[in-house]
Scaffold this active site. Structure first.
Site, PDB file in Angstrom:
ATOM      1  N   GLY A 257       0.794  -1.229   0.000  1.00  0.00           N
ATOM      2  CA  GLY A 257       0.000   0.000   0.000  1.00  0.00           C
ATOM      3  C   GLY A 257       0.818   1.267   0.000  1.00  0.00           C
ATOM      4  O   GLY A 257       1.841   1.384  -0.678  1.00  0.00           O
TER       5      GLY A 257
ATOM      6  N   TYR B 234     -11.815   3.296  14.310  1.00  0.00           N
ATOM      7  CA  TYR B 234     -10.719   3.785  13.466  1.00  0.00           C
ATOM      8  C   TYR B 234     -10.715   5.309  13.426  1.00  0.00           C
ATOM      9  O   TYR B 234      -9.659   5.939  13.577  1.00  0.00           O
ATOM     10  CB  TYR B 234     -10.879   3.211  12.060  1.00  0.00           C
ATOM     11  CG  TYR B 234      -9.870   3.721  11.056  1.00  0.00           C
ATOM     12  CD1 TYR B 234      -8.584   3.190  11.005  1.00  0.00           C
ATOM     13  CD2 TYR B 234     -10.220   4.710  10.142  1.00  0.00           C
ATOM     14  CE1 TYR B 234      -7.661   3.646  10.070  1.00  0.00           C
ATOM     15  CE2 TYR B 234      -9.300   5.172   9.210  1.00  0.00           C
ATOM     16  CZ  TYR B 234      -8.024   4.638   9.169  1.00  0.00           C
ATOM     17  OH  TYR B 234      -7.118   5.092   8.247  1.00  0.00           O
TER      18      TYR B 234
END
Length: 236
Positions: A16, A140
């Site tokens: 990523g 998150y």
């Protein structure tokens, strides 16, 4: 901050954005790029130095810090999302998100800060630092909001040693974390290019995409107006 000739370390560099950061730092002339991951054998990036680092493990952080000499740039990229709500059956996954996204970032920063005088730190935060979107991502979001505040606080505390502290805020990049969303996504190398351009220009915050810019702009508005129009307000 000049990347060419610097030594850099990237957390979560096996895929990523982290992988894209490590590749870009090499391409921009960093003399040494430490690409870190829990499993360094998973790192396949030409020109980097793979290094084991589990940012949730203080012993691993201490060992990595002992391995690295001088350092000019620290990229705090490693992070997790468990899709945890705040009011679910338990808080275990929320705790894991904070252990990685907040405490892991803070502990890595504490370990390397003394050798970053005159250098730079880049923290990868999120558009979700500034808003909540769905119950499943609220753990998150809370951890990334804490990471944004951490970034601002560390910037002040390291000002005397002239360490630049920059936040990269983004909503949607084409990474494993966003694989389940069928929406337009920025390629990781484009996000990283913006971030490193901003770092070299001395920016304290890099906003990588339009949804994130819209979220930030909404902070001065009545939140009732913003939340009444999600998700349309993000892409308008």
């Amino acid at each position: 901050m000049q990347i060419n000739g610097s030594t850099a370390l990237v957390t979560g560099a096996n895929r990523g954005l982290g992988k894209a950061f490590a590749e870009a730092l090499v391409a921009r002339g960093a003399t040494t790029v430490y690409a870190t991951a829990r499993r360094p054998e998973s790192i396949e990036i030409p020109g980097v130095v793979p290094l084991r680092l589990d940012i949730t493990d203080p012993a691993s952080i201490e060992a990595a810090a002992a391995e690295v000499g001088e350092l000019g740039i620290l990229v705090n990229n490693a992070g997790i999302s468990t899709d945890a709500p705040l009011l679910g059956p338990d808080v275990e996954n929320v705790r894991k998100e904070f252990d990685t996204n907040f405490w892991g970032t803070l502990n890595v920063t504490r370990a390397f800060a003394p050798r970053l005088a005159g250098g730079a730190i880049l923290n990868v935060i999120s558009a979700l630092s500034w808003y909540a979107f769905a119950p499943a991502s609220n753990g998150y979001a809370a951890s990334k909001a804490a990471m944004w505040s951490l970034t601002n606080g560390v910037r002040l505390e390291l000002a005397d040693q002239k360490t630049q502290v920059t936040a990269l805020a983004l909503a949607i990049a084409d990474t494993d974390m966003m694989a389940g969303f069928d929406i337009p996504k920025l390629p990781p190398h484009e996000v990283v290019a913006q971030a490193l351009d901003g770092l070299e220009a001395g920016q304290l915050e890099v906003v990588a995409d339009k949804p994130t810019a819209n979220v930030k702009a909404s902070l001065s508005r009545d939140p009732a107006l913003f939340y009444a129009d999600i998700p349309g307000s993000l892409f308008a």
